[in-house]
Design a protein around this motif. Structure first.
Motif, mmCIF file in Angstrom:
data_model
loop_
_atom_site.group_PDB
_atom_site.id
_atom_site.type_symbol
_atom_site.label_atom_id
_atom_site.label_comp_id
_atom_site.label_asym_id
_atom_site.label_seq_id
_atom_site.Cartn_x
_atom_site.Cartn_y
_atom_site.Cartn_z
ATOM 1 N N THR A 137 0.827 -1.206 0.000
ATOM 2 C CA THR A 137 0.000 0.000 0.000
ATOM 3 C C THR A 137 0.859 1.254 0.000
ATOM 4 O O THR A 137 0.532 2.245 -0.672
ATOM 5 C CB THR A 137 -0.941 -0.004 1.217
ATOM 6 O OG1 THR A 137 -1.806 -1.139 1.123
ATOM 7 C CG2 THR A 137 -1.779 1.265 1.267
ATOM 8 N N HIS A 138 1.961 1.220 0.737
ATOM 9 C CA HIS A 138 2.866 2.368 0.781
ATOM 10 C C HIS A 138 3.412 2.673 -0.611
ATOM 11 O O HIS A 138 3.413 3.841 -1.046
ATOM 12 C CB HIS A 138 4.005 2.075 1.754
ATOM 13 C CG HIS A 138 5.035 3.166 1.827
ATOM 14 N ND1 HIS A 138 4.769 4.408 2.364
ATOM 15 C CD2 HIS A 138 6.326 3.208 1.411
ATOM 16 C CE1 HIS A 138 5.845 5.167 2.295
ATOM 17 N NE2 HIS A 138 6.809 4.464 1.701
ATOM 18 N N MET A 139 3.866 1.637 -1.320
ATOM 19 C CA MET A 139 4.395 1.837 -2.664
ATOM 20 C C MET A 139 3.292 2.221 -3.642
ATOM 21 O O MET A 139 3.507 3.023 -4.553
ATOM 22 C CB MET A 139 5.110 0.577 -3.137
ATOM 23 C CG MET A 139 6.402 0.266 -2.399
ATOM 24 S SD MET A 139 7.585 1.642 -2.440
ATOM 25 C CE MET A 139 7.822 1.849 -4.215
ATOM 26 N N ARG A 140 2.112 1.668 -3.452
ATOM 27 C CA ARG A 140 0.980 2.008 -4.317
ATOM 28 C C ARG A 140 0.663 3.498 -4.227
ATOM 29 O O ARG A 140 0.468 4.172 -5.241
ATOM 30 C CB ARG A 140 -0.227 1.170 -3.905
ATOM 31 C CG ARG A 140 -1.460 1.279 -4.808
ATOM 32 C CD ARG A 140 -2.621 0.542 -4.167
ATOM 33 N NE ARG A 140 -3.746 0.395 -5.066
ATOM 34 C CZ ARG A 140 -4.053 -0.709 -5.732
ATOM 35 N NH1 ARG A 140 -3.282 -1.786 -5.604
ATOM 36 N NH2 ARG A 140 -5.099 -0.772 -6.531
ATOM 37 N N GLN A 141 0.626 4.010 -3.006
ATOM 38 C CA GLN A 141 0.322 5.422 -2.814
ATOM 39 C C GLN A 141 1.434 6.322 -3.350
ATOM 40 O O GLN A 141 1.163 7.382 -3.915
ATOM 41 C CB GLN A 141 0.086 5.693 -1.327
ATOM 42 C CG GLN A 141 -1.159 5.013 -0.770
ATOM 43 C CD GLN A 141 -1.270 5.138 0.735
ATOM 44 O OE1 GLN A 141 -0.297 5.498 1.420
ATOM 45 N NE2 GLN A 141 -2.447 4.827 1.271
ATOM 46 N N ALA A 142 2.676 5.878 -3.192
ATOM 47 C CA ALA A 142 3.800 6.676 -3.679
ATOM 48 C C ALA A 142 3.834 6.704 -5.206
ATOM 49 O O ALA A 142 3.961 7.767 -5.825
ATOM 50 C CB ALA A 142 5.111 6.124 -3.129
ATOM 51 N N LEU A 143 3.686 5.528 -5.829
ATOM 52 C CA LEU A 143 3.778 5.443 -7.287
ATOM 53 C C LEU A 143 2.565 6.036 -7.983
ATOM 54 O O LEU A 143 2.609 6.301 -9.191
ATOM 55 C CB LEU A 143 3.961 3.983 -7.706
ATOM 56 C CG LEU A 143 5.299 3.348 -7.307
ATOM 57 C CD1 LEU A 143 5.293 1.853 -7.606
ATOM 58 C CD2 LEU A 143 6.456 4.031 -8.028
ATOM 59 N N ALA A 144 1.478 6.232 -7.245
ATOM 60 C CA ALA A 144 0.296 6.884 -7.826
ATOM 61 C C ALA A 144 0.565 8.348 -8.134
ATOM 62 O O ALA A 144 -0.177 8.967 -8.901
ATOM 63 C CB ALA A 144 -0.893 6.759 -6.871
ATOM 64 N N ALA A 198 14.262 -4.858 -17.846
ATOM 65 C CA ALA A 198 13.467 -3.634 -17.869
ATOM 66 C C ALA A 198 11.978 -3.962 -17.913
ATOM 67 O O ALA A 198 11.170 -3.343 -17.208
ATOM 68 C CB ALA A 198 13.858 -2.768 -19.067
ATOM 69 N N ALA A 199 11.612 -4.942 -18.741
ATOM 70 C CA ALA A 199 10.210 -5.353 -18.820
ATOM 71 C C ALA A 199 9.730 -5.908 -17.489
ATOM 72 O O ALA A 199 8.609 -5.618 -17.042
ATOM 73 C CB ALA A 199 10.039 -6.397 -19.921
ATOM 74 N N LEU A 200 10.579 -6.704 -16.843
ATOM 75 C CA LEU A 200 10.225 -7.259 -15.537
ATOM 76 C C LEU A 200 10.033 -6.144 -14.518
ATOM 77 O O LEU A 200 9.086 -6.158 -13.720
ATOM 78 C CB LEU A 200 11.332 -8.210 -15.072
ATOM 79 C CG LEU A 200 11.098 -8.944 -13.740
ATOM 80 C CD1 LEU A 200 9.941 -9.941 -13.876
ATOM 81 C CD2 LEU A 200 12.379 -9.680 -13.316
ATOM 82 N N GLY A 201 10.922 -5.153 -14.550
ATOM 83 C CA GLY A 201 10.831 -4.047 -13.607
ATOM 84 C C GLY A 201 9.605 -3.181 -13.823
ATOM 85 O O GLY A 201 8.932 -2.782 -12.864
ATOM 86 N N VAL A 202 9.298 -2.882 -15.090
ATOM 87 C CA VAL A 202 8.109 -2.081 -15.388
ATOM 88 C C VAL A 202 6.847 -2.834 -14.980
ATOM 89 O O VAL A 202 5.897 -2.238 -14.447
ATOM 90 C CB VAL A 202 8.067 -1.719 -16.887
ATOM 91 C CG1 VAL A 202 6.728 -1.091 -17.254
ATOM 92 C CG2 VAL A 202 9.210 -0.767 -17.231
ATOM 93 N N HIS A 203 6.848 -4.142 -15.208
ATOM 94 C CA HIS A 203 5.711 -4.967 -14.791
ATOM 95 C C HIS A 203 5.495 -4.851 -13.290
ATOM 96 O O HIS A 203 4.356 -4.759 -12.802
ATOM 97 C CB HIS A 203 5.954 -6.418 -15.187
ATOM 98 C CG HIS A 203 4.738 -7.266 -15.165
ATOM 99 N ND1 HIS A 203 4.772 -8.631 -15.389
ATOM 100 C CD2 HIS A 203 3.437 -6.972 -14.935
ATOM 101 C CE1 HIS A 203 3.545 -9.118 -15.304
ATOM 102 N NE2 HIS A 203 2.728 -8.137 -15.027
ATOM 103 N N GLY A 204 6.597 -4.841 -12.545
ATOM 104 C CA GLY A 204 6.496 -4.705 -11.097
ATOM 105 C C GLY A 204 5.948 -3.359 -10.675
ATOM 106 O O GLY A 204 5.106 -3.263 -9.777
ATOM 107 N N LEU A 205 6.423 -2.287 -11.319
ATOM 108 C CA LEU A 205 5.926 -0.956 -10.981
ATOM 109 C C LEU A 205 4.429 -0.847 -11.251
ATOM 110 O O LEU A 205 3.668 -0.322 -10.421
ATOM 111 C CB LEU A 205 6.672 0.108 -11.795
ATOM 112 C CG LEU A 205 8.153 0.346 -11.462
ATOM 113 C CD1 LEU A 205 8.717 1.412 -12.375
ATOM 114 C CD2 LEU A 205 8.329 0.739 -9.993
#
Length: 218
Positions: A137-144, A198-205
């Motif tokens: 949730t912390h990362m979700r709110q930050a990346l939003a 890079a694709a794996l990382g973007v998928h994670g974000l």
């Protein structure tokens, strides 16, 4: 005296190169896979991924000796290399020289990004235990926040380039790709690895943003 300094510099460069691949590079690959699990939602990420890691024996020692100290040396000596280098990509315009300086610049960018990332997660978690309890949730709110997402995307691409290009360079330094043809072929292999990571990382974000907050598949 000069020979002794040169030998020390040679050994430090080899250590710098080696640590960049193992354990730092290996940890980056693991960390990208770890974050890619965000696509399964909050419950899976917090309990099965973060919770499992936090429950490991001697976790603090692993983080200190396998991540923090190697990373500090790699970053610190990388700055020393930059300080002793001469940035002339226009005068020497061949690809390998440009990649050399892109490697140095990406390293500086990564240092700045890591300060942001560690501050946003580990250091913030020391003051707010709820962050460690629900990192999803912390990362979700930050990346939003578009600005934070853009910074994380830039940091991700810098990290992937730094590893992929560093792997190609290490193969040259360690004599594994002696000929120009071998360097060209392995360079394409490293580029492919970089694109995959890079694709794996973007998928994670994106997983932090689109996966169900209450858990479940995505």
């Amino acid at each position: 005296m000069s020979s002794s300094i040169e030998n020390s510099h040679f050994l430090l460069r080899r250590l710098h190169s080696l640590l960049g691949l193992v354990p730092i590079g290996a940890f980056l690959v693991f960390h990208l896979w770890e974050n890619s699990q965000s696509r399964f939602g909050a419950a899976h990420y917090n309990d099965e991924v973060v919770g499992a890691l936090q429950g490991l024996n001697y976790l603090l020692l692993f983080e200190l000796f396998l991540i923090a100290l190697p990373l500090l040396f790699h970053a610190g000596y990388g700055l020393v290399i930059i300080g002793h280098g001469r940035a002339e990509p226009r005068r020497y315009g061949y690809l390998r020289n440009r990649l050399y300086w892109l490697q140095r610049l990406s390293g500086v960018g990564l240092i700045l990004f890591l300060l942001l990332h560690v501050g946003l997660t580990r250091i913030a978690g020391l003051f707010d235990p709820s962050i460690s309890a629900d990192l999803f949730t912390h990362m979700r709110q930050a990346l939003a926040q578009p600005a934070v997402f853009a910074l994380y995307l830039a940091g991700l691409l810098l990290a992937v380039f730094h590893l992929a290009n560093g792997l190609a360079t290490a193969a040259i330094v360690w004599g594994l790709t002696a000929s120009a043809e071998a360097q060209r072929r392995f360079g394409w292999v490293c580029a492919g690895l970089g694109l995959l990571l890079a694709a794996l990382g973007v998928h994670g974000l994106l997983g932090f943003l689109i996966a169900p907050a209450a858990g479940g598949g995505a």
